[in-house]
Structure formats: C-alpha cells, structure tokens
Design an enzyme around this catalytic site. Structure first.
Site, PDB file in Angstrom:
ATOM      1  N   THR A 104      10.650   0.982  -5.595  1.00  0.00           N
ATOM      2  CA  THR A 104      10.323   1.331  -6.984  1.00  0.00           C
ATOM      3  C   THR A 104      11.508   1.951  -7.711  1.00  0.00           C
ATOM      4  OG1 THR A 104       9.170   3.052  -8.239  1.00  0.00           O
ATOM      5  CG2 THR A 104       9.246   3.352  -5.892  1.00  0.00           C
ATOM      6  N   LYS A 124       9.712   6.651  -0.922  1.00  0.00           N
ATOM      7  CA  LYS A 124      10.075   5.233  -1.066  1.00  0.00           C
ATOM      8  C   LYS A 124      11.525   4.982  -0.639  1.00  0.00           C
ATOM      9  CE  LYS A 124       6.372   3.078  -2.463  1.00  0.00           C
ATOM     10  NZ  LYS A 124       5.873   1.843  -1.869  1.00  0.00           N
ATOM     11  N   TYR A 178       7.225  11.177  -4.270  1.00  0.00           N
ATOM     12  CA  TYR A 178       6.908   9.748  -4.153  1.00  0.00           C
ATOM     13  C   TYR A 178       8.213   8.937  -4.066  1.00  0.00           C
ATOM     14  CZ  TYR A 178       5.621   5.095  -5.818  1.00  0.00           C
ATOM     15  OH  TYR A 178       5.489   3.744  -5.958  1.00  0.00           O
ATOM     16  N   GLU A 221      11.416   4.569  -9.223  1.00  0.00           N
ATOM     17  CA  GLU A 221      11.376   6.017  -8.975  1.00  0.00           C
ATOM     18  C   GLU A 221      12.425   6.436  -7.947  1.00  0.00           C
ATOM     19  OE1 GLU A 221       9.547   8.934  -9.913  1.00  0.00           O
ATOM     20  OE2 GLU A 221       9.337   7.683 -11.672  1.00  0.00           O
ATOM     21  N   ALA A 234       0.832  -1.204   0.000  1.00  0.00           N
ATOM     22  CA  ALA A 234       0.000   0.000   0.000  1.00  0.00           C
ATOM     23  C   ALA A 234       0.864   1.251   0.000  1.00  0.00           C
ATOM     24  CB  ALA A 234      -0.895   0.011   1.237  1.00  0.00           C
TER      25      ALA A 234
HETATM   26  O1  G4F Z   1       2.142   5.304 -16.265  1.00  0.00           O
HETATM   27  P1  G4F Z   1       2.832   6.386 -15.534  1.00  0.00           P
HETATM   28  O2  G4F Z   1       1.965   7.381 -14.858  1.00  0.00           O
HETATM   29  O3  G4F Z   1       3.828   5.674 -14.556  1.00  0.00           O
HETATM   30  P2  G4F Z   1       5.111   6.179 -13.737  1.00  0.00           P
HETATM   31  O4  G4F Z   1       5.071   7.637 -13.479  1.00  0.00           O
HETATM   32  O5  G4F Z   1       6.334   5.684 -14.446  1.00  0.00           O
HETATM   33  O6  G4F Z   1       4.939   5.445 -12.365  1.00  0.00           O
HETATM   34  C1  G4F Z   1       4.625   4.066 -12.208  1.00  0.00           C
HETATM   35  O7  G4F Z   1       5.777   3.278 -12.228  1.00  0.00           O
HETATM   36  C2  G4F Z   1       6.728   3.573 -11.185  1.00  0.00           C
HETATM   37  C3  G4F Z   1       7.912   2.634 -11.336  1.00  0.00           C
HETATM   38  O8  G4F Z   1       7.531   1.318 -11.084  1.00  0.00           O
HETATM   39  C4  G4F Z   1       6.066   3.397  -9.829  1.00  0.00           C
HETATM   40  F1  G4F Z   1       6.937   3.769  -8.876  1.00  0.00           F
HETATM   41  C5  G4F Z   1       4.822   4.251  -9.745  1.00  0.00           C
HETATM   42  O9  G4F Z   1       4.142   3.980  -8.525  1.00  0.00           O
HETATM   43  C6  G4F Z   1       3.904   3.906 -10.892  1.00  0.00           C
HETATM   44  O10 G4F Z   1       3.470   2.564 -10.762  1.00  0.00           O
HETATM   45  O11 G4F Z   1       3.764   7.214 -16.547  1.00  0.00           O
HETATM   46  C7  G4F Z   1       4.665   6.552 -17.413  1.00  0.00           C
HETATM   47  C8  G4F Z   1       5.236   7.548 -18.408  1.00  0.00           C
HETATM   48  C9  G4F Z   1       5.740   8.837 -17.776  1.00  0.00           C
HETATM   49  O12 G4F Z   1       6.959   9.155 -18.384  1.00  0.00           O
HETATM   50  C10 G4F Z   1       4.708   9.882 -18.145  1.00  0.00           C
HETATM   51  O13 G4F Z   1       5.233  11.204 -18.279  1.00  0.00           O
HETATM   52  O14 G4F Z   1       4.192   7.958 -19.294  1.00  0.00           O
HETATM   53  C11 G4F Z   1       4.281   9.353 -19.499  1.00  0.00           C
HETATM   54  N1  G4F Z   1       2.994   9.849 -19.962  1.00  0.00           N
HETATM   55  C12 G4F Z   1       2.764  10.404 -21.185  1.00  0.00           C
HETATM   56  N2  G4F Z   1       1.484  10.749 -21.285  1.00  0.00           N
HETATM   57  C13 G4F Z   1       1.841   9.828 -19.272  1.00  0.00           C
HETATM   58  C14 G4F Z   1       0.875  10.408 -20.111  1.00  0.00           C
HETATM   59  N3  G4F Z   1       1.528   9.358 -18.045  1.00  0.00           N
HETATM   60  C15 G4F Z   1       0.241   9.456 -17.620  1.00  0.00           C
HETATM   61  N4  G4F Z   1      -0.087   8.936 -16.414  1.00  0.00           N
HETATM   62  N5  G4F Z   1      -0.736  10.030 -18.413  1.00  0.00           N
HETATM   63  C16 G4F Z   1      -0.470  10.525 -19.664  1.00  0.00           C
HETATM   64  O15 G4F Z   1      -1.348  11.034 -20.378  1.00  0.00           O
END
Ligand code: G4F
Length: 332
Positions: free
Chosen positions: A129, A157, A153, A131, A85
């Site tokens: 993570t 972590k 975040y 991150e 969580a």
């Molecule tokens: O899917 P995301 O929001 O994931 P992000 O930020 O990588 O985080 C996830 O993975 C991490 C590593 O395991 C975890 F720590 C975290 O809890 C989570 O599970 O974004 C992925 C990528 C980013 O570069 C973001 O800028 O997609 C890019 N992106 C482009 N357009 C977008 C969008 N992200 C989101 N959420 N929405 C968009 O429209």
C-alpha cells in the site's frame, strides 16, 4: 487441461470480490479464505460474495493460526495465491497497534512459509500500500522511493513487503508486491471516507440525515477505481519474473473535491450539509501521496481508465439505489 486454482485471502472484501469475479471470468477455480464466523452469517459477513457463492469454494481459516493456514494450503494446493486480507483501516489509535502488527505480519509469514513448503511453484501476490511511503521525501512515489511509514498499518505492510522480497530472493519463489494507492468503488467499506461521503449523500437525499460530519477536507489522495486495480494484481502474476509495482492514477484530489462532486451528483450544495468534526481528524497523518505507475504501464500494460468524476457518480448512484431514492433529473 485442468483449471488453474487461485486462492484469495480477504475474498469478501472490496478487492477480493472483484478479483474473484475476474478470475472466474478467466475460468479459474477460485478458493477464498474466510473466517469461520463468516460462514455462519454469510448474508451479512459475505455480502459482496452473495452473487458468487455457488461458484467459489470457501475455506474457513484464521490468519492468526499457522496450522489453519498450512492445512488450507495443503488442501487447496493453489497455482496462484492473492494475499489481500489485512487489518486495513489506517488507525492512529494506540489500542489497535498490537493486533494490526501481529495479524498483518504473521498472516503474511504463515502463508509464505506454507506455500514454500507445500507448493513452492505457486505464484504469490502481496497487497502492499501507499501507506508504506508515509512521509516520503519525494513526490510522486515510485518503486525506488524509500519507505517511511508513519502508521502502524504502514509499518506492518513494510514488514510484509520485506518478507515477500526475502522469500523471492532466498527461495526463488514467484512472489510479487503491488504498492496500491487508494482505490474505491461502490463496494468500499463504510469506514473509508469515499463511501462515507457517497452513502451520506444518499441518506441526505432520502431525508434520513441532515448533515455529514467529516475530518480534514484538505487531505489529498490519489484515488483510483478498485476493479481496475485488481486486474493489475492478476497481470503481475502472469509475468515471467516476479517484481514489485506501484499502481496509481498519478492524480491528486482533496476530500473537499470528492465531497463537492458527490453532492453535485445529487443536485445538492455540499456547504449546506458538511460539518467538519475534530473527532475525524488524524494527527500525524502522512503528507499527500501520489503514485507514479510508469513501470506498471510499461511492463504490465496496465493503466487507469475510469475518471474520478465517473467513479464518484457510480458510487453515489449505487448508494441512492440502495436507499430507494433516484437522483434528481437535473443532476443525472
Ligand atoms: O478513506 P480513508 O480512511 O483512507 P486511507 O487512510 O487513505 O487508507 C486507505 O488507503 C490506503 C492506501 O491505499 C490503504 F493502505 C488503506 O488500507 C486504506 O484502504 O482516508 C482518506 C483521507 C485521509 O486523509 C483522512 O484523514 O480522508 C481523510 N478523512 C477526512 N475525513 C477522513 C474523514 N477519513 C475517514 N475515514 N473518515 C472521515 O470522516
């Protein structure tokens, strides 16, 4: 012999639901920590757990309350505890900073402290993570790479990771951290880009949307399949000695690659539908992160199996099914 008891925090999330299934299949007695409000509207808040509800025990407790966590641990007395969580959306909004830090750090600390006092032999898993690497100086990143988190975040972590290490070294607890890179599935939350894309494709195919608005298409991620990643968590707790492991595919793909394949699965040309929208760009985002999971491969015997394209197809198919549309024959 009595069954092993596993406690999962965040049991109603993507990873928690897969892990609960895996542990039930291994004949564990599974206990999930959920917010009280989750129990009031299980069909919405515990959606991913609906098929499991008659086989797991749900314990209401908030990660923000030490007394609540302590009492839950006292009642369950787990043999293994998986702490998944967290406030996990990577936001760069100032408003979210305080609650993300407080919940994530205190929640981990309350849990470790309760386990130490009540069931010190319990094995503990912490969901770290990629991150935490933030703007890492090297690529790929492994367990030796220095953390340089750039999001609140990520900072929360790193603090959790250090608490785990500290409890392991100071109190001899069997406490391990997984440093998991992005992992996706049809159960991924809609706020994350992969699910946003696959559900967007389904809506377009169902003629309920005409476009999909996204941020940076050039952003790259090391994306794996969530169901395989929870198996790595279990493997970590079966080791004689606690330790930390990077879990990743070691392959980078861009958001554009994901988009192209997802639209291809539906027989659509992505360029006709995708609109880039500055509102979804993140300033100060990390450089591309790509993991080196050699240690997990050698010690845990873990490796990623599902191919990127296969995972995307599964996600698109599931979202289309939920919308009542089938993929065009040519694209199947
Ligand atoms: O899917 P995301 O929001 O994931 P992000 O930020 O990588 O985080 C996830 O993975 C991490 C590593 O395991 C975890 F720590 C975290 O809890 C989570 O599970 O974004 C992925 C990528 C980013 O570069 C973001 O800028 O997609 C890019 N992106 C482009 N357009 C977008 C969008 N992200 C989101 N959420 N929405 C968009 O429209």
């Amino acid at each position: 012999m009595s069954k092993k008891r596993a406690l999962i925090t965040g049991v109603n999330g993507q990873d928690g639901s897969y892990l609960a299934e895996e542990l039930l299949a291994k004949d564990y007695e599974v206990f999930g920590l959920v917010r009280r409000v989750g129990l009031e509207a299980p069909e919405h808040r515990l959606e991913r757990l609906l098929p499991l509800l008659d086989r797991i025990h749900l314990q209401p407790a908030s990660l923000e309350s030490y007394a609540g966590i302590f009492n839950a641990v006292a009642k369950i007395r787990p043999d293994e505890c998986y702490h998944l969580a967290a406030a996990s959306f990577v936001s760069y909004e100032f408003d979210d900073e305080f609650s993300t830090l407080t919940t994530n750090i205190n929640g981990t600390h309350y849990l470790l402290a309760s386990l130490k006092d009540l069931v010190p032999q319990c094995r503990f898993y912490f969901a770290g993570t990629s991150e935490m690497f933030g703007s890492a100086a090297e690529m790929p990143q492994n367990e030796q790479t220095r953390f340089r988190p750039r999001s609140i975040y990520g900072i929360s972590k790193v603090a959790g990771f250090e608490l785990v290490r500290n409890y392991r070294e100071r109190y001899g607890m069997h406490a391990s951290s997984g440093i998991l890179f992005n992992h996706e599935s049809p159960r991924r939350g809609h706020e994350f880009v992969t699910r946003k894309i696959t559900s967007g494709v389904a809506r377009i195919l169902a003629e309920q949307a005409t476009e999909l608005r996204l941020g940076n298409l050039d952003a790259e991620r090391d994306w794996g399949f969530a169901k395989e990643y929870v198996d790595a968590m279990w493997r970590m707790l079966q080791q004689p000695v606690p330790d930390d492991y990077v879990i990743a595919t070691g392959k980078l793909n861009s958001v554009r690659d994901f988009v192209r394949i997802a639209f291809q699965c539906a027989g659509l040309d992505w360029e006709k539908y995708v609109v880039t929208d500055p509102n979804f760009f993140r300033s100060g985002e990390s450089v591309a992160l790509c993991g080196d999971a050699a240690k997990a491969r050698n010690v845990l015997g873990w490796e990623p199996k599902k191919q990127f394209e296969e995972m995307i197809r599964e996600m698109v198919e599931t979202d289309c099914l939920a919308m009542g549309v089938t993929l065009p024959a040519a694209a199947r």
